[in-house]
Design an enzyme around this catalytic site. Structure first.
Site, mmCIF file in Angstrom:
data_model
loop_
_atom_site.group_PDB
_atom_site.id
_atom_site.type_symbol
_atom_site.label_atom_id
_atom_site.label_comp_id
_atom_site.label_asym_id
_atom_site.label_seq_id
_atom_site.Cartn_x
_atom_site.Cartn_y
_atom_site.Cartn_z
ATOM 1 C CG LEU A 13 -22.137 -23.906 10.409
ATOM 2 C CD1 LEU A 13 -23.073 -23.195 11.375
ATOM 3 C CD2 LEU A 13 -20.719 -23.811 10.921
ATOM 4 C CG ASP A 49 -35.686 -24.519 -3.536
ATOM 5 O OD1 ASP A 49 -35.642 -23.988 -2.409
ATOM 6 O OD2 ASP A 49 -35.681 -23.883 -4.604
ATOM 7 C CG LEU A 50 -34.949 -25.596 2.843
ATOM 8 C CD1 LEU A 50 -33.957 -24.715 3.588
ATOM 9 C CD2 LEU A 50 -35.682 -26.515 3.805
ATOM 10 N N GLY A 70 -30.318 -24.897 6.816
ATOM 11 C CA GLY A 70 -30.399 -24.608 5.377
ATOM 12 C C GLY A 70 -30.885 -23.208 5.088
ATOM 13 C CB SER A 109 -27.385 -14.913 11.930
ATOM 14 O OG SER A 109 -26.237 -14.124 11.737
ATOM 15 C CE1 TYR A 134 -28.085 -15.340 6.917
ATOM 16 C CE2 TYR A 134 -26.664 -13.769 8.054
ATOM 17 C CZ TYR A 134 -27.124 -15.064 7.884
ATOM 18 O OH TYR A 134 -26.631 -16.076 8.669
ATOM 19 C CE LYS A 138 -30.121 -17.298 9.125
ATOM 20 N NZ LYS A 138 -30.334 -18.753 9.067
#
Ligand code: NAI
Ligand code: 15L
Length: 264
Positions: A13, A49-50, A70, A109, A134, A138
């Site tokens: 994206l 790196d976050l 990210g 998401s 995952y 979110k």
């Protein structure tokens, strides 16, 4: 809008947003774990790196808003999700708080609600039912955004993106598909509307098949224009539907609902 930070700029994206939003901001600051070597004149690159708190603090300094894409973008091991999506999103919001950032676009998401059945119509107030670690990460990001809004006044669009690809790739995406143009028009509305608040927004195009209702965010004035119905000639539409009791067909999250656990 002067300088916008785009995290996840090297991802799927991120790559097309850079092209479609070229010229929209004075400067787009690009960041990712991976190198970016093709910055244009109004882009600047700061990769990190976050999960690295100090680096993220420097990354956010001097920005006016953030498009946060990210992180880990599919099901994975808990450790990688922990670093990219849990610690990483916390680092970003802390840096936003300390540097006075007012508005964030958070790429949440549909996997936050992936264990709802497809017959269930959802809106912004529907219960979270994540279908994966995952998806849980979110949900956490959405709740963190809520906290930073209520306590510190940082506005966030918590966008539950459906399936943002060039075209719908399977029958499920007839409902979940979000076109690139509709995605970009949503980003622009989020940063250009007078008041944002901290809404949950479903990121889907104007598809005929719909599981999600965006009535509660009509005040944003976002009107998606594209539809998965325009892909009527795609071969997967001619395929028979799968077994209705198969989790892949039964649940909104599709394959994420049936995928196995990723061991660390
Ligand atoms: P992607 O996986 O192509 O891009 C994510 C980027 O984040 C990658 O370039 C990766 O290197 C970077 N990244 C991963 N861990 C990082 C870390 N610890 N520090 C810094 N950068 C890190 O994913 P895509 O498709 O571009 O999605 C972007 C965002 O939108 C993701 O947050 C994803 O969860 C979300 N999303 C995307 C959907 C889609 O249809 N593409 C649907 C729903 C949500
Ligand atoms: C997502 O959250 C993923 O990032 C993307 O790769 C797709 O799997 C999408 O959901 C989807 O549900 O189609």
């Amino acid at each position: 809008m002067k300088r916008i930070l785009l995290t996840g700029a090297a991802g799927n994206l991120g790559k097309f947003i850079r092209v479609k939003l070229a010229g929209w901001t004075d400067v787009m600051r690009l960041s990712d774990l991976n190198d970016i070597n093709d910055a244009t004149d109004n882009e600047e690159v700061k990769c990190c790196d976050l999960g690295d708190k100090e680096m993220v603090m420097k990354l956010v300094e001097g920005c006016d808003g953030i498009i946060h894409l990210g992180g880990v973008s599919t099901e994975s091991t808990f450790d990688s999700i922990l670093n990219g999506n849990i610690v990483g999103t916390y680092n970003l919001y802390e840096a936003a708080r300390k540097h006075g950032i007012k508005r964030i676009f958070f790429a949440s998401s549909n996997h936050t609600i992936g264990f709802h059945e497809r017959e269930t119509q959802l809106d912004a107030d529907s219960t979270m039912r994540p279908d994966s670690l995952y998806g849980v990460s979110k949900c956490y990001g959405e709740m963190l955004a809520s906290l930073y809004h209520d306590k510190y006044g940082i506005e966030t669009a918590r966008v539950r993106i459906g399936s943002c690809f060039e075209k719908p790739l399977d029958r499920r995406m007839l409902a979940t598909w979000l076109s690139a143009d509709d995605f970009v028009s949503l980003i622009v509305r989020v940063f250009e509307c007078d008041r944002l608040g901290c809404p949950v927004i479903y990121g889907a195009s104007a598809n005929k098949e719909r599981w999600w209702d965006n009535q509660k965010v009509r005040y944003l004035g976002w009107e998606p224009k594209d539809s998965s119905a325009n892909f009527i000639d795609e071969p997967y539409l001619a395929q028979r539907a799968g077994n209705a009791s198969d989790p892949v067909v039964r649940y909104q999250g599709g394959g994420f609902a049936s995928a196995g656990h990723f061991e660390d």
